[in-house]
Design a protein around this motif. Structure first.
Motif, short mmCIF file in Angstrom:
data_model
loop_
_atom_site.label_atom_id
_atom_site.label_comp_id
_atom_site.label_asym_id
_atom_site.label_seq_id
_atom_site.Cartn_x
_atom_site.Cartn_y
_atom_site.Cartn_z
N ALA A 95 0.84 -1.20 0.00
CA ALA A 95 0.00 0.00 0.00
C ALA A 95 0.87 1.26 0.00
O ALA A 95 0.58 2.24 -0.69
N LEU A 96 1.98 1.21 0.77
CA LEU A 96 2.92 2.34 0.78
C LEU A 96 3.47 2.59 -0.61
O LEU A 96 3.59 3.74 -1.05
N ILE A 97 3.82 1.51 -1.31
CA ILE A 97 4.39 1.66 -2.65
C ILE A 97 3.38 2.30 -3.59
O ILE A 97 3.72 3.18 -4.38
N TRP A 98 2.10 1.88 -3.48
CA TRP A 98 1.09 2.46 -4.37
C TRP A 98 0.93 3.95 -4.12
O TRP A 98 0.73 4.73 -5.06
N VAL A 99 1.01 4.37 -2.84
CA VAL A 99 0.93 5.81 -2.56
C VAL A 99 2.11 6.53 -3.20
O VAL A 99 1.97 7.60 -3.80
N VAL B 26 -3.46 6.31 -5.35
CA VAL B 26 -4.02 6.24 -4.00
C VAL B 26 -5.25 5.32 -3.96
O VAL B 26 -5.48 4.63 -2.97
N ASP B 27 -6.03 5.31 -5.06
CA ASP B 27 -7.19 4.40 -5.11
C ASP B 27 -6.75 2.95 -4.93
O ASP B 27 -7.35 2.19 -4.17
N VAL B 28 -5.68 2.59 -5.65
CA VAL B 28 -5.17 1.22 -5.55
C VAL B 28 -4.62 0.97 -4.15
O VAL B 28 -4.81 -0.11 -3.58
N ALA B 29 -3.97 1.99 -3.58
CA ALA B 29 -3.41 1.84 -2.23
C ALA B 29 -4.53 1.55 -1.23
O ALA B 29 -4.37 0.69 -0.35
N VAL C 81 0.06 14.73 -1.19
CA VAL C 81 -1.06 13.85 -1.53
C VAL C 81 -1.94 13.74 -0.28
O VAL C 81 -1.70 12.90 0.58
N PRO C 82 -2.95 14.61 -0.14
CA PRO C 82 -3.75 14.58 1.10
C PRO C 82 -4.51 13.27 1.27
O PRO C 82 -4.80 12.88 2.41
N ALA C 83 -4.81 12.56 0.17
CA ALA C 83 -5.58 11.32 0.28
C ALA C 83 -4.80 10.22 0.99
O ALA C 83 -5.39 9.22 1.40
N ALA C 84 -3.47 10.41 1.17
CA ALA C 84 -2.69 9.42 1.90
C ALA C 84 -3.22 9.26 3.32
O ALA C 84 -3.09 8.19 3.92
N THR D 237 1.97 0.03 12.18
CA THR D 237 2.05 1.36 12.80
C THR D 237 3.08 2.22 12.09
O THR D 237 2.82 3.39 11.78
N ALA D 238 4.25 1.61 11.81
CA ALA D 238 5.29 2.36 11.10
C ALA D 238 4.81 2.76 9.71
O ALA D 238 5.09 3.87 9.24
N GLY D 239 4.05 1.86 9.08
CA GLY D 239 3.52 2.17 7.75
C GLY D 239 2.57 3.35 7.79
O GLY D 239 2.59 4.21 6.91
N ILE D 240 1.72 3.43 8.85
CA ILE D 240 0.80 4.55 8.99
C ILE D 240 1.58 5.86 9.14
O ILE D 240 1.29 6.86 8.47
N ALA D 241 2.62 5.82 10.00
CA ALA D 241 3.43 7.03 10.21
C ALA D 241 4.10 7.45 8.91
O ALA D 241 4.08 8.63 8.53
N ALA D 242 4.66 6.45 8.19
CA ALA D 242 5.34 6.77 6.93
C ALA D 242 4.36 7.35 5.92
O ALA D 242 4.69 8.29 5.20
#
Lengths: 313, 96
Positions: free
Chosen positions: A43-47, A52-55, B56-59, B41-46
């Motif tokens: 998901a991080l990679i897709w962002v 973002v939709d795919v993420a 990218v606000p949608a993140a 959790t780390a992924g959310i922070a990143a």
């Protein structure tokens, strides 16, 4: 080398490491845990790739519901794993390895040989966005320009749930799926199952609603709603509904049914199947999506709950 | 400011890689699931930092989804896993 490149290299290395480990590890349950973490990172990679939709879908399906499905399957298989030690022979392993390497090489070759300017319809989609007055190009494609694919996809979900239900023994047909969960009503699990779903339901509806103009949509929102429902079921606060219930079956066919009805209406009043009249395009699409989010939430929840196991008394 | 945030993403990614090491080492499934939670959790922070850095606000929405579903995955792990793991915390799961 900029710091962003370093970041990308590290992320790719970690994801590849997870991929190798998940494939190589012997215990199924450990592999399922590895897969959950893998989904979170993809998901991080897709962002990072601006998809973002795919993420969102990756986070909801692969990291969340798909991981839970695999955890459940691994937990079921664990008992049989220890008794039936039928490890594949060396020849089978070698064949599988060769096949996998060939597929990976073919994929890598295909990516390598991609044309410099890929053929794309993206500019035309952006240019025609006015037709539906939705600002999110992905929702435009899914709900208007390629609505037929989305409708058939919902029918596939319906077929999947029929497939799962057909695994039920005769005595339990029409009964409640999955085991009856019990938990201490004053325990931390029941507490979390009371605390989280209100937040989750709001987030699920928000993700669906924002999908008109920003990344999001009915599928991602439905997946979040399904996970909140399953959380209440796993904590013993709610029970799975008997699959013979009429209201449940109505919800299951609401999404594709309304989609089909609107499509036929387009054939009757408009120019083609699934042609929305331009003035009502947005309300019609949102109406279909409201029915779809209910269908998707119910379908995904029931898919994870499994085949009916307990007959209705 | 952007440089600082990017550096923070790098630091969190390094922690994430440590989580990978922890998943590789194990030794038990519970340890692995804890490491997977750390990675979540780390992924959310990143994601939150990355969304700010790249605009990218949608993140933030992805981070919300991850937060909800990572919790859900850990609950499923406890419910489905502990019933056949011989740990003393099995008192909360009495599936029939």
């Amino acid at each position: 080398m900029s710091i962003a490149t370093v970041f990308e290299v590290v992320l790719a290395t970690v994801v590849l490491g997870f991929g190798f480990w998940t494939t190589a590890v012997r215990k199924t349950y450990s592999a399922a845990v590895g897969f959950v973490a893998y989904g979170l990172l993809v998901a991080l990679i897709w962002v990072r790739l601006d998809a973002v939709d795919v993420a969102l879908t990756e986070a909801a399906i692969s990291g969340g519901l798909g991981g839970v499905l695999l955890l459940g399957a691994a937990a079921r298989l664990r008992d049989s794993e220890t008794t039936a030690a039928e490890a594949p022979g060396n020849l089978t392993r070698a064949c599988a390895a060769v096949l996998s390497v060939l597929i990976a090489a073919a994929l890598a070759g295909a990516v390598w040989l991609l044309p410099e300017h890929a053929p794309t319809l993206a500019p035309r989609i952006v240019a025609n966005a006015w037709a539906t007055s939705l600002a999110n190009p992905v929702t435009n494609v899914l709900m208007a320009f390629r609505a037929m694919d989305t409708m058939l996809e919902k029918v596939v979900l319906l077929l999947a749930i029929i497939g799962v239900w057909s695994l039920a023994p005769d005595t339990a047909w029409g009964g409640r799926p999955g085991p009856c969960h019990r938990a201490d009503p004053n325990g931390v699990l029941a507490f979390l199952a009371r605390l989280l779903p209100p937040v989750g339901i709001v987030v699920g509806i928000y993700v669906f609603w924002t999908g008109a103009d920003h990344p999001g949509g009915a599928f991602q929102g439905g997946a979040i709603l399904a996970s909140m429902w399953l959380l209440a079921i796993m904590a013993g606060l709610a029970d799975t509904p008997a699959t013979s219930r009429r209201w449940l079956r109505c919800i299951l066919i609401a999404g594709p049914g309304l989609f089909l009805a609107v499509g036929l209406g387009g054939l009757w009043f408009g120019s083609a199947f699934l042609a929305y009249p331009a003035a009502y395009a947005k309300p019609l699409i949102l109406g279909i999506e409201v029915a779809m989010i209910l269908t998707i939430a119910a379908t995904l929840g029931l898919l994870l709950a499994g085949a009916p196991e307990r007959s209705v008394k | 400011m952007t440089e600082f945030l990017t550096a923070a993403v790098g630091f969190i990614l390094a922690m994430l890689a440590l989580g990978l090491v922890s998943i590789l080492r194990g030794p038990g499934d519970t340890d692995r699931m804890m490491a997977a939670q750390l990675i979540g959790t780390a992924g959310i922070a990143a994601l939150l930092l990355l969304g700010t850095v790249t605009g990218v606000p949608a993140a933030v929405d992805v981070a919300l989804t991850l937060a909800l579903l990572a919790t859900f995955a850990s609950i499923a792990f406890v419910k489905k896993g502990l019933s056949s793991l011989d740990t003393d915390g099995a008192g909360i799961t009495e599936d029939k």
